[in-house]
Design an enzyme around this catalytic site. Sequence first.
Site, PDB file in Angstrom:
ATOM      1  N   HIS A  58       0.837  -1.195   0.000  1.00 33.17           N
ATOM      2  CA  HIS A  58       0.000   0.000   0.000  1.00 33.17           C
ATOM      3  C   HIS A  58       0.872   1.245   0.000  1.00 33.17           C
ATOM      4  CE1 HIS A  58      -3.446   2.547   0.597  1.00 33.17           C
ATOM      5  NE2 HIS A  58      -2.830   3.135   1.613  1.00 33.17           N
ATOM      6  N   SER A  59       0.545   2.190  -0.886  1.00 25.45           N
ATOM      7  CA  SER A  59       1.223   3.476  -0.988  1.00 25.45           C
ATOM      8  C   SER A  59       2.717   3.248  -1.242  1.00 25.45           C
ATOM      9  CB  SER A  59       0.963   4.293   0.281  1.00 25.45           C
ATOM     10  OG  SER A  59       1.318   5.641   0.100  1.00 25.45           O
ATOM     11  N   MET A  60       3.599   3.714  -0.379  1.00 28.53           N
ATOM     12  CA  MET A  60       5.026   3.447  -0.548  1.00 28.53           C
ATOM     13  C   MET A  60       5.287   1.956  -0.732  1.00 28.53           C
ATOM     14  SD  MET A  60       8.004   4.144   2.271  1.00 28.53           S
ATOM     15  CE  MET A  60       9.487   3.144   2.328  1.00 28.53           C
TER      16      MET A  60
END
Length: 255
Positions: free
Chosen positions: A95-97
Amino acid sequence: MSVSPADDGLWCRRFHPAPEAAHRLVCFPHAGGSASYYHPVSAALSPRVDVVAVQYPGRQDRRNEPLIDDVGTLADQVHHALRGWDDRPLTFFGHSMGALVGFEVARRFEREGRGPVRLFASGRRAPSRHRDDNVHRRTDDGIIAEVRAMSGTDDRLLGDDELIRMILPALRGDYRAVETYRCEPGATVDCPVTALVGDSDPKTTVDEARDWQQHTTAEFDLHVLPGGHFYLNSRAAEVLKLLGEHFAARPAQRL
């Protein structure tokens, strides 16, 4: 907790070990996040799936270790730590990074001919899509305001000065890693990619998420769910259902 031959127990966390599971899910946290974020995923999927959550340096029990503020360097070390965990098909979820780290770790595994069977890239624009956010250059208050706006951290934690001092270095280092990351031109993975995004995510538009299609030579699909950057906090059931369908569609196999 058992560890792989290449891991000293710091990088890979198994909250609900499932040694008989036919599949393994490797989860990569968001900026400022930790392996414990995926504890509910591990609880929900065990014992059908063996879930390994990655713990980056600089947070929780690794807070006294030097931060890694470069995605490529972080991916190198995660790849090394995950050697020995590929005795069954690997699926990556970031998720995300974590989506960028998962992408880069997948590329490293594929160079050795042992890539994941699928990459789930959540809440992150495609590697080739760049914005000049420069959150890592902001004051401490500016970074805290950014995290509050993303609704990814408990407000009770953000109101505790002592805890804030503990997590700020990791937040700043992670933001620096993400914001200085530049994807190699034409970089792809050979595994299928599933992109997930919240329909009101200020950090990733639907079009930016759809561009993950350019980074796989295999099939691609996109799922848009209601919510912002941390849509998965309130849409966990839908995400778990999607993961369950993925594993159910794959034959049991041990390598």
